[in-house]
Design an enzyme around this catalytic site. Structure first.
Site, PDB file in Angstrom:
ATOM      1  N   ARG A   1       0.748  -1.311  -0.163  1.00  0.00           N
ATOM      2  CA  ARG A   1      -0.108   0.178  -0.053  1.00  0.00           C
ATOM      3  C   ARG A   1       0.672   1.408   0.107  1.00  0.00           C
ATOM      4  O   ARG A   1       0.421   2.400  -0.079  1.00  0.00           O
ATOM      5  CB  ARG A   1      -0.934  -0.074   1.073  1.00  0.00           C
TER       6      ARG A   1
ATOM      7  N   TYR B   1       0.724   4.320  -2.629  1.00  0.00           N
ATOM      8  CA  TYR B   1      -0.442   5.365  -2.377  1.00  0.00           C
ATOM      9  C   TYR B   1      -0.055   5.946  -0.868  1.00  0.00           C
ATOM     10  O   TYR B   1      -0.066   7.158  -1.137  1.00  0.00           O
ATOM     11  CB  TYR B   1      -1.827   4.361  -2.412  1.00  0.00           C
TER      12      TYR B   1
ATOM     13  N   PHE C   1     -19.664  -5.585  -2.793  1.00  0.00           N
ATOM     14  CA  PHE C   1     -20.518  -6.269  -2.097  1.00  0.00           C
ATOM     15  C   PHE C   1     -22.090  -5.925  -3.045  1.00  0.00           C
ATOM     16  O   PHE C   1     -22.771  -6.892  -3.014  1.00  0.00           O
ATOM     17  CB  PHE C   1     -20.900  -5.786  -0.847  1.00  0.00           C
TER      18      PHE C   1
END
Ligand code: UDP
Length: 328
Positions: free
Chosen positions: A143, A146, A192
């Site tokens: 990560r 970023y 989702f």
């Protein structure tokens, strides 16, 4: 008074909502976007507006726009699967791109707002996170392109401010959702909802006990515009919803609102996935008079309606990493 406003990343999820608000308020907008993760479909309605200009360009390379009043620097892939696809380019966007945009602000005298992120806090050891918390970031992890890129961008903003008197605003944006999210951005809300609407398994990474705080896009845009237009306040300031929830809780809301028969399945937790994230928004409340208003269920209902209206066969994932970023 009408302003001429540059929005980098103006074709993206947040950029498209920001564009609509600013055009509706009577401003003219110049969008600069390379359309790596954003989508031309989201800007289609603006193209007929004479107050709208589009420059297809990557801010890593120099670009110049004259007679600018304000710049919103929103450009950067922000979903983990997108920013980890070409990590060096992600860092370049937050360093070389930011230098280019700060140069534009310096030359034109425009006020410039940086879309920073809660990721500057990494996997926080303090919760909720106030702006004074300096973070817990792994500088060599997946990560980092970023997180560290956005931290470097904040550094550049404050150095241009101190050294060159550039008029800056820095917003630390927490998880945001709503219509115009890319259906294949791989983020938890889009995954989702897409999965639930298709009756597919809902993918819970890890135990699903990690937390996030989800802000509806209209609230977020309102916070950004207030920050841009307030005087004598650089930030950084957290803009996000302080209602913290587990990922399992989010899944239950999506299942309930869609009425799906989808089942939960576990997938490995991506590396360095923060365990908790929740903004302390006292500063935003005090300095901007801002706090979010849209309840999660209302915001999810609008987002579900948007996703249900899409023909997914017309959409392609911007990167191969959209179900989950790499684990190794
Ligand atoms: N997540 C999940 N299932 C998914 C996508 C994401 O459980 O299909 C989790 C992910 O591991 C993280 C949280 O949801 O803990 C938020 O992920 P997202 O990619 O939306 O954004 P992040 O806040 O991690 O940048």
């Amino acid at each position: 008074m009408s302003k001429r406003i540059v929005i980098t990343g103006g074709g993206g999820f947040l950029g498209s909502h920001l564009t609509k608000r600013l055009l509706d308020e009577g401003n003219s907008v110049v969008c600069i976007d390379n359309f790596f993760t954003s989508c031309k479909r989201t800007i289609e309605p603006f193209l007929v507006n004479p107050a709208y200009e589009l420059i297809t360009h990557d801010i890593i390379d120099p670009v110049f726009v004259t007679e600018v009043d304000q710049i919103y620097n929103m450009a950067c892939p922000a979903a983990p699967g997108h920013y980890q696809f070409n990590p060096v380019r992600t860092t370049k966007t937050s360093v070389m791109g930011v230098i280019n945009m700060l140069g534009m602000a310096k030359a034109t005298g425009a006020r410039i707002l940086q879309a920073s992120t809660s990721e500057v806090y990494g996997d926080p050891t303090v919760s909720p996170q106030p702006e004074s918390y300096r973070g817990n970031v792994n500088p060599i992890g997946r990560r980092a392109c970023y997180d560290e890129g956005k931290r470097a961008a904040e550094t550049l903003f404050f150095d241009y401010h101190r050294e060159n008197k550039v008029d800056i605003r820095v917003a630390r944006i927490f998880n945001t959702y709503g219509p115009n999210m890319h259906p294949f951005d791989g983020r938890v809300v889009s995954n989702f909802i897409r999965q639930a609407l298709a009756g597919e398994d809902i993918t819970i990474f890890g135990e699903g006990l990690q937390t996030r705080s989800f802000c509806y896009v209209s609230d977020l845009i309102d916070g950004l515009i207030r920050l841009m237009n307030v005087d004598d306040f650089t930030g950084p300031v957290n803009i996000g919803n302080p209602h913290e929830r587990t990922i399992l809780d989010l899944a239950e809301h999506v299942i309930d609102l869609t009425g799906t028969g989808s089942k939960l399945v576990r997938k490995p937790l991506p590396p360095d996935d923060p365990m908790q994230r929740c903004p302390n928004i006292s500063l935003a409340s005090e300095r901007l008079g801002w706090s979010p208003e849209v309840d999660l269920r209302d915001g999810l209902a609008k987002t579900i309606e948007y996703f249900a209206s899409l023909d997914l066969s017309e959409w392609t994932p911007p990167t191969p990493y959209w179900e989950a970023p790499p684990v190794a």
